[in-house]
Design a protein around this motif. Structure first.
Motif, PDB file in Angstrom:
ATOM      1  N   ALA A   1     -55.150   1.102 -35.066  1.00 36.32           N
ATOM      2  CA  ALA A   1     -55.106  -0.072 -35.448  1.00 36.32           C
ATOM      3  C   ALA A   1     -53.574  -1.608 -35.808  1.00 36.32           C
ATOM      4  CB  ALA A   1     -56.159  -0.792 -36.181  1.00 36.32           C
ATOM      5  N   ILE A   2     -52.740   0.291 -36.857  1.00 43.52           N
ATOM      6  CA  ILE A   2     -51.673  -1.012 -37.604  1.00 43.52           C
ATOM      7  C   ILE A   2     -50.839  -1.338 -36.607  1.00 43.52           C
ATOM      8  CG2 ILE A   2     -49.956  -0.943 -39.409  1.00 43.52           C
ATOM      9  CD1 ILE A   2     -52.439   0.555 -40.986  1.00 43.52           C
ATOM     10  N   VAL A   3     -50.235  -0.524 -35.835  1.00 44.12           N
ATOM     11  CA  VAL A   3     -49.229  -0.108 -35.127  1.00 44.12           C
ATOM     12  C   VAL A   3     -48.485  -2.002 -34.247  1.00 44.12           C
ATOM     13  CG1 VAL A   3     -47.590   0.339 -33.328  1.00 44.12           C
ATOM     14  CG2 VAL A   3     -48.726   1.663 -35.146  1.00 44.12           C
ATOM     15  N   PRO A   4     -49.835  -1.771 -33.370  1.00 44.13           N
ATOM     16  CA  PRO A   4     -49.776  -3.207 -32.285  1.00 44.13           C
ATOM     17  C   PRO A   4     -49.116  -4.790 -33.707  1.00 44.13           C
ATOM     18  CG  PRO A   4     -51.350  -2.910 -32.310  1.00 44.13           C
ATOM     19  CD  PRO A   4     -50.935  -2.248 -33.019  1.00 44.13           C
ATOM     20  N   TRP A   5     -49.472  -4.731 -35.114  1.00 40.20           N
ATOM     21  CA  TRP A   5     -48.806  -5.642 -35.918  1.00 40.20           C
ATOM     22  C   TRP A   5     -47.485  -5.543 -36.979  1.00 40.20           C
ATOM     23  CZ3 TRP A   5     -52.380  -9.648 -35.665  1.00 40.20           C
ATOM     24  CH2 TRP A   5     -53.416  -9.544 -35.556  1.00 40.20           C
ATOM     25  N   LEU A   6     -47.201  -4.296 -36.473  1.00 49.97           N
ATOM     26  CA  LEU A   6     -46.078  -4.262 -37.453  1.00 49.97           C
ATOM     27  C   LEU A   6     -45.021  -5.586 -37.216  1.00 49.97           C
ATOM     28  CD1 LEU A   6     -45.724  -0.124 -37.108  1.00 49.97           C
ATOM     29  CD2 LEU A   6     -46.531  -1.662 -39.538  1.00 49.97           C
ATOM     30  N   PRO A   7     -44.746  -5.754 -35.165  1.00 49.67           N
ATOM     31  CA  PRO A   7     -43.625  -6.658 -35.607  1.00 49.67           C
ATOM     32  C   PRO A   7     -43.706  -7.801 -35.839  1.00 49.67           C
ATOM     33  CG  PRO A   7     -43.867  -5.050 -33.997  1.00 49.67           C
ATOM     34  CD  PRO A   7     -44.985  -4.479 -34.530  1.00 49.67           C
ATOM     35  N   ILE A   8     -45.761  -8.639 -35.749  1.00 45.91           N
ATOM     36  CA  ILE A   8     -45.328  -9.799 -36.755  1.00 45.91           C
ATOM     37  C   ILE A   8     -45.292  -9.385 -38.020  1.00 45.91           C
ATOM     38  CG2 ILE A   8     -47.237 -11.675 -36.882  1.00 45.91           C
ATOM     39  CD1 ILE A   8     -49.178 -10.442 -34.534  1.00 45.91           C
ATOM     40  N   LEU A   9     -45.406  -8.645 -38.472  1.00 44.91           N
ATOM     41  CA  LEU A   9     -45.255  -7.747 -39.847  1.00 44.91           C
ATOM     42  C   LEU A   9     -44.236  -8.463 -40.335  1.00 44.91           C
ATOM     43  CD1 LEU A   9     -48.028  -5.632 -40.852  1.00 44.91           C
ATOM     44  CD2 LEU A   9     -47.752  -8.468 -41.629  1.00 44.91           C
ATOM     45  N   ALA A  10     -43.199  -7.872 -39.673  1.00 44.38           N
ATOM     46  CA  ALA A  10     -42.065  -7.283 -39.846  1.00 44.38           C
ATOM     47  C   ALA A  10     -41.149  -9.037 -39.139  1.00 44.38           C
ATOM     48  CB  ALA A  10     -41.155  -6.452 -38.882  1.00 44.38           C
ATOM     49  N   VAL A  11     -41.708  -9.811 -38.805  1.00 44.32           N
ATOM     50  CA  VAL A  11     -40.554 -11.338 -38.488  1.00 44.32           C
ATOM     51  C   VAL A  11     -41.721 -12.442 -39.729  1.00 44.32           C
ATOM     52  CG1 VAL A  11     -41.351 -13.205 -37.275  1.00 44.32           C
ATOM     53  CG2 VAL A  11     -40.606 -10.662 -35.858  1.00 44.32           C
ATOM     54  N   LEU A  12     -42.696 -11.898 -40.300  1.00 46.22           N
ATOM     55  CA  LEU A  12     -42.810 -12.106 -41.820  1.00 46.22           C
ATOM     56  C   LEU A  12     -42.358 -12.062 -42.604  1.00 46.22           C
ATOM     57  CD1 LEU A  12     -46.708 -12.686 -40.880  1.00 46.22           C
ATOM     58  CD2 LEU A  12     -44.688 -14.733 -40.391  1.00 46.22           C
ATOM     59  N   VAL A  13     -42.099 -11.054 -42.986  1.00 47.27           N
ATOM     60  CA  VAL A  13     -41.206 -10.480 -44.017  1.00 47.27           C
ATOM     61  C   VAL A  13     -39.872 -10.768 -43.524  1.00 47.27           C
ATOM     62  CG1 VAL A  13     -40.423  -8.311 -44.891  1.00 47.27           C
ATOM     63  CG2 VAL A  13     -42.304  -8.556 -44.051  1.00 47.27           C
ATOM     64  N   TRP A  14     -39.243 -10.953 -42.568  1.00 48.15           N
ATOM     65  CA  TRP A  14     -37.565 -11.809 -42.337  1.00 48.15           C
ATOM     66  C   TRP A  14     -37.973 -12.813 -42.845  1.00 48.15           C
ATOM     67  CZ3 TRP A  14     -35.497 -15.794 -39.369  1.00 48.15           C
ATOM     68  CH2 TRP A  14     -34.372 -15.171 -39.119  1.00 48.15           C
ATOM     69  N   LEU A  15     -38.632 -13.561 -42.254  1.00 42.42           N
ATOM     70  CA  LEU A  15     -38.811 -15.024 -42.555  1.00 42.42           C
ATOM     71  C   LEU A  15     -39.443 -15.681 -44.151  1.00 42.42           C
ATOM     72  CD1 LEU A  15     -41.280 -16.839 -39.422  1.00 42.42           C
ATOM     73  CD2 LEU A  15     -38.624 -17.115 -39.677  1.00 42.42           C
ATOM     74  N   LEU A  16     -39.936 -15.375 -44.774  1.00 40.55           N
ATOM     75  CA  LEU A  16     -40.411 -15.369 -45.985  1.00 40.55           C
ATOM     76  C   LEU A  16     -38.940 -14.491 -46.951  1.00 40.55           C
ATOM     77  CD1 LEU A  16     -42.209 -16.011 -48.228  1.00 40.55           C
ATOM     78  CD2 LEU A  16     -42.782 -13.482 -48.769  1.00 40.55           C
ATOM     79  N   ARG A  17     -38.461 -13.804 -46.609  1.00 41.51           N
ATOM     80  CA  ARG A  17     -37.124 -13.465 -47.506  1.00 41.51           C
ATOM     81  C   ARG A  17     -35.643 -14.648 -46.770  1.00 41.51           C
ATOM     82  NH1 ARG A  17     -34.961  -7.448 -46.605  1.00 41.51           N
ATOM     83  NH2 ARG A  17     -33.927  -8.177 -47.725  1.00 41.51           N
ATOM     84  N   ARG A  18     -35.962 -14.656 -45.999  1.00 39.40           N
ATOM     85  CA  ARG A  18     -35.193 -16.195 -45.597  1.00 39.40           C
ATOM     86  C   ARG A  18     -35.429 -17.629 -46.708  1.00 39.40           C
ATOM     87  NH1 ARG A  18     -33.291 -18.829 -39.015  1.00 39.40           N
ATOM     88  NH2 ARG A  18     -31.867 -19.879 -39.876  1.00 39.40           N
ATOM     89  N   ALA A  19     -36.797 -17.780 -46.361  1.00 41.46           N
ATOM     90  CA  ALA A  19     -37.186 -18.987 -47.471  1.00 41.46           C
ATOM     91  C   ALA A  19     -36.917 -18.747 -48.644  1.00 41.46           C
ATOM     92  CB  ALA A  19     -38.317 -18.770 -46.525  1.00 41.46           C
ATOM     93  N   LEU A  20     -37.209 -17.478 -48.759  1.00 44.82           N
ATOM     94  CA  LEU A  20     -36.801 -17.295 -50.545  1.00 44.82           C
ATOM     95  C   LEU A  20     -35.342 -17.235 -51.006  1.00 44.82           C
ATOM     96  CD1 LEU A  20     -38.609 -14.580 -51.370  1.00 44.82           C
ATOM     97  CD2 LEU A  20     -38.977 -16.791 -52.253  1.00 44.82           C
ATOM     98  N   ARG A  21     -34.364 -16.391 -49.897  1.00 43.55           N
ATOM     99  CA  ARG A  21     -33.152 -17.166 -49.976  1.00 43.55           C
ATOM    100  C   ARG A  21     -31.822 -18.663 -49.903  1.00 43.55           C
ATOM    101  NH1 ARG A  21     -32.363 -12.149 -46.580  1.00 43.55           N
ATOM    102  NH2 ARG A  21     -32.299 -12.954 -45.212  1.00 43.55           N
TER     103      ARG A  21
END
Length: 254
Positions: A226-246
């Motif tokens: 159930a989790i694996v299909p959402w991992l790429p989307i979660l990774a993109v969201l985390v990357w965008l969040l970190r980029r916005a914070l930087r």
């Protein structure tokens, strides 16, 4: 209406004294179906051989095998079931074979089922349909003038009557078959003794532990699926969040 006669018997006593113990088949009643139910404890390692021997001996006595099963879900808990139809004259001999060592009878019951009413219903139905067939046959053979439609209707009714006669005859024969033979249902329970101890509870506990582990792994697999299909989307969201914070941190620094 079923009349139930329970005869609870232990493994002790005289195994061959069937007249006194209630094991005797007795004289058959042409309107009553008789079924005997046995529970036998046998050594687990010999269970399959004992079951096969009983079937072979019963076949030699003219029995009919209707059902047989053998299961070994875990060591020390082997079970088997056999259902047979025994000629009345062979029942006492077969009962002696069943209760002979190493088998130990722990339960026996007798069930008598009154089949007089259904037999009478089928006999009346058969007689009525037979008379109808005779009348239709006579009408069909009548030389009086009949239209083609009349002939077709008579032949149709005659075919229907013949079909119902055959059905009633088959059902009546089946009822007579049930009363002509004695039903014997046998449940075998395999017993494992090691140094005087029955280790079945230990094997059952180990099986329960193994089953729990398997179910836990199954739940883990479902969760990952159930989790694996959402991992790429979660990774993109985390990357965008970190980029916005930087970017925000860089803007404050300037």
């Amino acid at each position: 209406m079923a009349l139930l006669l329970l005869v609870a018997l232990g493994g002790c006593g005289r195994p061959n004294d069937f007249a006194d113990s209630g094991l005797s088949g007795g004289a058959p009643d042409p309107r009553v179906e008789v079924k005997h139910f046995f529970t036998l404890e046998v050594p687990a390692v010999d269970l399959e051989a004992i079951q096969r021997k009983h079937v072979e001996e019963c076949t030699r006595l003219g029995c009919e095998l209707t059902q047989s099963s053998l299961g070994r879900p875990n060591q020390g808990a082997a079970k088997a079931d056999t259902a047979l139809r025994v000629p009345p004259q062979s029942y006492d001999a077969f009962a002696a074979i069943l209760t002979a060592p190493p088998a130990r009878m722990t339960y026996h019951s007798v069930k008598s089922i009154e089949l007089g009413a259904p037999m009478m219903d089928q006999e009346k139905r058969l007689a009525a349909k037979t008379k109808l067939r005779e009348r239709l046959t006579a009408l069909l053979n009548d030389q009086s003038v009949k239209t083609a439609a009349d002939l077709i209707a008579i032949e149709k009714e005659l075919a229907q009557a013949q079909s119902e006669i055959e059905s009633a005859t088959a059902q009546l024969d089946q009822l007579h078959r049930r009363t002509d033979l004695i039903g014997v249902n046998i449940s075998y329970v395999g017993v494992v003794n090691r140094f005087g101890l029955d280790l079945t509870p230990v094997y059952q506990a180990l099986q329960a532990v193994g089953q729990t582990i398997v179910m836990s792994l199954s739940a883990l697999v479902y969760t990952l699926a159930a989790i694996v299909p959402w991992l790429p989307i979660l990774a993109v969201l985390v990357w965008l969040l970190r980029r916005a914070l930087r970017r925000r941190a860089a803007a404050r620094g300037t």
